[in-house]
Design a protein around this motif. Structure first.
Motif, short mmCIF file in Angstrom:
data_model
loop_
_atom_site.label_atom_id
_atom_site.label_comp_id
_atom_site.label_asym_id
_atom_site.label_seq_id
_atom_site.Cartn_x
_atom_site.Cartn_y
_atom_site.Cartn_z
N LEU A 1 8.66 41.08 -6.62
CA LEU A 1 8.58 40.81 -7.73
C LEU A 1 8.17 41.69 -9.32
N GLN A 2 7.02 41.55 -8.98
CA GLN A 2 6.57 41.76 -9.91
C GLN A 2 6.61 43.57 -10.41
N TYR A 3 7.23 44.03 -9.04
CA TYR A 3 7.16 45.70 -9.58
C TYR A 3 8.71 46.22 -8.93
N SER A 4 9.86 44.74 -8.99
CA SER A 4 11.43 44.77 -8.49
C SER A 4 11.73 46.01 -7.26
N ASN B 1 5.17 38.27 -3.79
CA ASN B 1 4.78 38.88 -4.99
C ASN B 1 5.34 40.43 -5.63
N ARG B 2 3.91 40.60 -5.31
CA ARG B 2 5.07 42.52 -5.52
C ARG B 2 6.19 42.84 -5.49
#
Length: 204
Positions: A124-127, A121-122
């Motif tokens: 994706l969230q922070y690219s 998830n991180r």
């Protein structure tokens, strides 16, 4: 008085010579057969056979097989660690799916643990971009079982910050049927464990 028959002693001597010759020949033939069987058996223990693409039989030394196994083991480990740790927002699902083909439930459990911890998830969230820089594996044989220790150096690019890490992981390797293209080396990683994760630097 002459007789048309040969002297009985000469006949017996000739018969004895023939019997003795047959016995000696049979003994030599039996000895040769036993020696050939022993040589063939000994040779078979040190050879395996593979079928070439044209159907011909190719003898392979067991020593060569072990050398080939080591090469394939290192390639298998490099493939797995590349798939499992060289990930970003665009490829992580595809790479992780490929990595799961190369190991047993210990890999799947680690993947599920990382997923539950929010690692992906991180991503994706922070690219984030996690890039493998080097993979160094050492394979150890012990009573026909194989274990390994792999040191993976990778970096995480957070845009303005790039962190470099050293991961030391261990596990075992077992042989399975080849599955092209999912498991081309016919090996499976078991008992996989991430032993240590160390940050090497922090570049701004």
């Amino acid at each position: 008085m002459k007789t048309p028959y040969k002297n009985i002693y000469n006949v017996l001597k000739l018969n004895r010579f023939i019997v003795l010759a047959v016995v000696i020949f049979s003994f030599l033939a039996s000895t040769f057969s036993v020696w050939m069987a022993f040589t063939t058996h000994k040779s078979a223990l040190n050879n395996a056979f593979a079928i070439n693409t044209d159907g011909s039989i190719i003898p392979l030394k067991l020593v060569t097989q072990k050398e080939n196994f080591r090469v394939e083991a290192l390639a298998h480990l490099e493939l797995f660690h590349t798939y499992f740790y060289n990930i970003d927002a665009s490829n992580y699902e595809r790479n992780l799916e490929k990595a799961l083909w190369l190991g047993n439930s210990s890999i799947d459990n680690l993947y599920r643990q990382k997923k539950a911890d929010g690692v992906y998830n991180r991503l994706l969230q922070y690219s984030l971009v996690q890039k493998v820089l080097s993979i160094d594996s050492r394979v150890i044989e012990n009573n026909d079982s194989y274990s390994f220790t792999t040191t993976t150096i990778f970096e995480i690019n957070r845009g303005s910050i790039i962190d470099t890490y050293e991961l030391v992981s261990t596990g075992k390797l077992i042989m399975v049927d080849r599955n092209f293209p999912n498991n081309p080396h016919g090996l499976l990683i078991t008992d996989y464990f991430e032993n240590t994760l160390k940050k090497l630097n922090n570049e701004n």
